[in-house]
Scaffold this motif. Structure first.
Motif, PDB file in Angstrom:
ATOM      1  N   PRO A   1       4.469  -1.897   7.996  1.00 20.66           N
ATOM      2  CA  PRO A   1       5.773  -1.317   8.362  1.00 20.66           C
ATOM      3  C   PRO A   1       6.896  -1.855   7.481  1.00 20.66           C
ATOM      4  CG  PRO A   1       4.556  -1.994  10.327  1.00 20.66           C
ATOM      5  CD  PRO A   1       3.800  -2.528   9.148  1.00 20.66           C
ATOM      6  N   ALA A   2       7.857  -1.013   7.173  1.00 18.82           N
ATOM      7  CA  ALA A   2       8.949  -1.394   6.277  1.00 18.82           C
ATOM      8  C   ALA A   2       9.751  -2.569   6.812  1.00 18.82           C
ATOM      9  CB  ALA A   2       9.865  -0.195   6.047  1.00 18.82           C
ATOM     10  N   GLU A   3       9.781  -2.725   8.119  1.00 11.63           N
ATOM     11  CA  GLU A   3      10.583  -3.804   8.706  1.00 11.63           C
ATOM     12  C   GLU A   3       9.849  -5.144   8.709  1.00 11.63           C
ATOM     13  OE1 GLU A   3       8.631  -1.511  12.165  1.00 11.63           O
ATOM     14  OE2 GLU A   3       9.572  -1.077  10.216  1.00 11.63           O
ATOM     15  N   THR A   4       8.614  -5.176   8.245  1.00 13.40           N
ATOM     16  CA  THR A   4       7.841  -6.421   8.251  1.00 13.40           C
ATOM     17  C   THR A   4       8.423  -7.423   7.262  1.00 13.40           C
ATOM     18  OG1 THR A   4       5.813  -5.277   8.879  1.00 13.40           O
ATOM     19  CG2 THR A   4       5.570  -7.444   7.848  1.00 13.40           C
ATOM     20  N   ARG A   5       8.626  -8.645   7.740  1.00 18.08           N
ATOM     21  CA  ARG A   5       9.166  -9.698   6.888  1.00 18.08           C
ATOM     22  C   ARG A   5       8.180 -10.845   6.675  1.00 18.08           C
ATOM     23  NH1 ARG A   5      15.004 -11.672   8.313  1.00 18.08           N
ATOM     24  NH2 ARG A   5      14.491 -12.767   6.365  1.00 18.08           N
ATOM     25  N   VAL A   6       7.268 -11.030   7.619  1.00 17.98           N
ATOM     26  CA  VAL A   6       6.267 -12.091   7.512  1.00 17.98           C
ATOM     27  C   VAL A   6       4.913 -11.522   7.936  1.00 17.98           C
ATOM     28  CG1 VAL A   6       5.521 -14.381   8.290  1.00 17.98           C
ATOM     29  CG2 VAL A   6       7.973 -13.899   8.007  1.00 17.98           C
ATOM     30  N   VAL A   7       3.894 -11.808   7.139  1.00 16.38           N
ATOM     31  CA  VAL A   7       2.520 -11.467   7.493  1.00 16.38           C
ATOM     32  C   VAL A   7       1.760 -12.773   7.672  1.00 16.38           C
ATOM     33  CG1 VAL A   7       0.359 -10.396   6.730  1.00 16.38           C
ATOM     34  CG2 VAL A   7       2.547  -9.265   6.264  1.00 16.38           C
ATOM     35  N   VAL A   8       1.179 -12.971   8.840  1.00 15.89           N
ATOM     36  CA  VAL A   8       0.399 -14.177   9.135  1.00 15.89           C
ATOM     37  C   VAL A   8      -1.071 -13.791   9.179  1.00 15.89           C
ATOM     38  CG1 VAL A   8      -0.075 -16.010  10.800  1.00 15.89           C
ATOM     39  CG2 VAL A   8       2.285 -15.229  10.425  1.00 15.89           C
TER      40      VAL A   8
END
Length: 254
Positions: free
Chosen positions: A44-51
Motif C-alpha cells: 500500500p502507498a501509505e506503508t512506511r515500515v515493513v517488518v
C-alpha cells in the motif's frame, strides 16, 4: 494472506510479514519467494515500515531441502536442465522475492531470532535494518552444499561488512553469533529474545516519528551513497534537499 505460508498484516503504515512454517523452522520454497514478490508488488502507498519476521523459534533455517532432491521434479534439476535463458529467468524470479525490500518508499526491518541460515540469512540481509535476538545465528551455508548465495545476499553482505569479512563468511559457511553480527555491522543491535518484539516496535515508532517524505528522501540518499561517485552523491543531496525546502516553503505559505 497465507499464500506461500506467509502471513501478511497491516496496522496503519506498518506492514508485517511473517514466515509461517514453524514446524520446519520456516524453511523456504520457491512458493515463499513468489508470495514475497506478490506482496512486494502490492505494498500500500501509505506503508512506511515493513517488518519481516518468522513464526516460532527461528527466523528461517534456509532452503527446504526438497528443492535439492535428486529427482527430475526438484527445483535443482529443473533449473539445471533448463536452457540458459530460461534458467536465468527462473533465478531472477526467485530474486524478486528479495529485491523489493530495498524500495526506498519504506524502511524494511528484519526481526531475527534463532536461525537465519542460507536463504534465511539472505532474506534478513535484503532488509534495510536488522534487529537480532541474542540467540540469533547467521550462516551463509550455500557453499557447504556446493552452491553460492544467489538471492541478493552477496552484494548486501559485502556492503554491510566489507570484502574480506563477506568472503570469509560465504566461503566457510560458518555461524555468526548475534554479538558478532552487531560488532561487524551486520545487525543494528542485539537484544534478549523476549525483548525482540518490543525493540522492533520501538524502532518502528522512531521511524514513524519523522516526516514521511524526509525519511523516504534520506533512505534514497543512503542507498545511493553505496555506489554513487562523490560528485553524484553531492548532486543527489542537492536534489533531495531542494525538494524538501520547496515542500516546506509551500506549506508555510498556505
Amino acid at each position: 494472506m497465507t499464500r506461500g505460508r506467509l502471513v501478511a498484516s497491516t496496522a496503519g503504515p506498518v506492514l508485517t510479514i511473517t514466515l509461517n512454517r514453524p514446524d520446519i523452522r520456516n524453511a523456504q520454497l520457491p512458493a515463499t519467494w513468489e508470495a514475497l514478490a506478490h506482496i512486494g508488488s502490492r505494498v500500500p502507498a501509505e506503508t512506511r515500515v515493513v517488518v519481516l519476521t518468522g513464526a516460532g523459534e527461528a527466523f528461517s533455517a534456509g532452503l527446504d531441502r526438497s528443492i535439492l532432491a535428486p529427482s527430475p521434479d526438484s527445483v535443482l534439476f529443473q533449473v539445471a536442465s533448463a536452457p540458459d535463458a530460461v534458467a536465468h529467468n527462473m533465478i531472477a524470479d526467485f530474486q524478486r522475492g528479495f529485491t523489493w525490500l530495498s524500495d526506498p518508499s519504506f524502511v524494511s526491518v528484519a526481526a531475527v531470532q534463532g536461525y537465519a541460515i542460507g536463504a534465511g540469512f539472505q532474506l534478513a540481509l535484503a532488509c534495510d535494518l536488522l534487529v537480532a535476538a541474542d540467540d540469533a545465528q547467521f550462516s551463509m551455508a550455500e557453499v557447504t552444499l556446493g552452491l553460492v548465495p544467489d538471492l541478493t545476499g552477496t552484494g548486501r553482505l559485502t556492503r554491510a561488512v566489507g570484502f574480506q569479512r563477506a568472503l570469509e563468511i560465504c566461503a566457510t559457511g560458518r555461524r555468526v553469533s548475534a554479538g558478532e553480527a552487531v560488532q561487524i555491522g551486520l545487525a543494528l543491535t542485539a537484544v534478549p529474545a523476549d525483548d525482540l518484539e518490543r525493540a522492533v516496535a520501538d524502532l518502528t515508532d522512531a521511524l514513524l516519528s519523522s516526516p514521511v517524505e524526509a525519511v523516504r528522501a534520506v533512505t534514497r540518499l543512503i542507498g545511493s551513497a553505496v555506489t554513487a561517485t562523490p560528485a553524484d552523491q553531492l548532486q543527489a543531496e542537492q536534489h533531495e534537499q531542494l525538494n524538501r525546502l520547496r515542500e516546506l516553503a509551500a506549506g508555510a505559505g498556505q
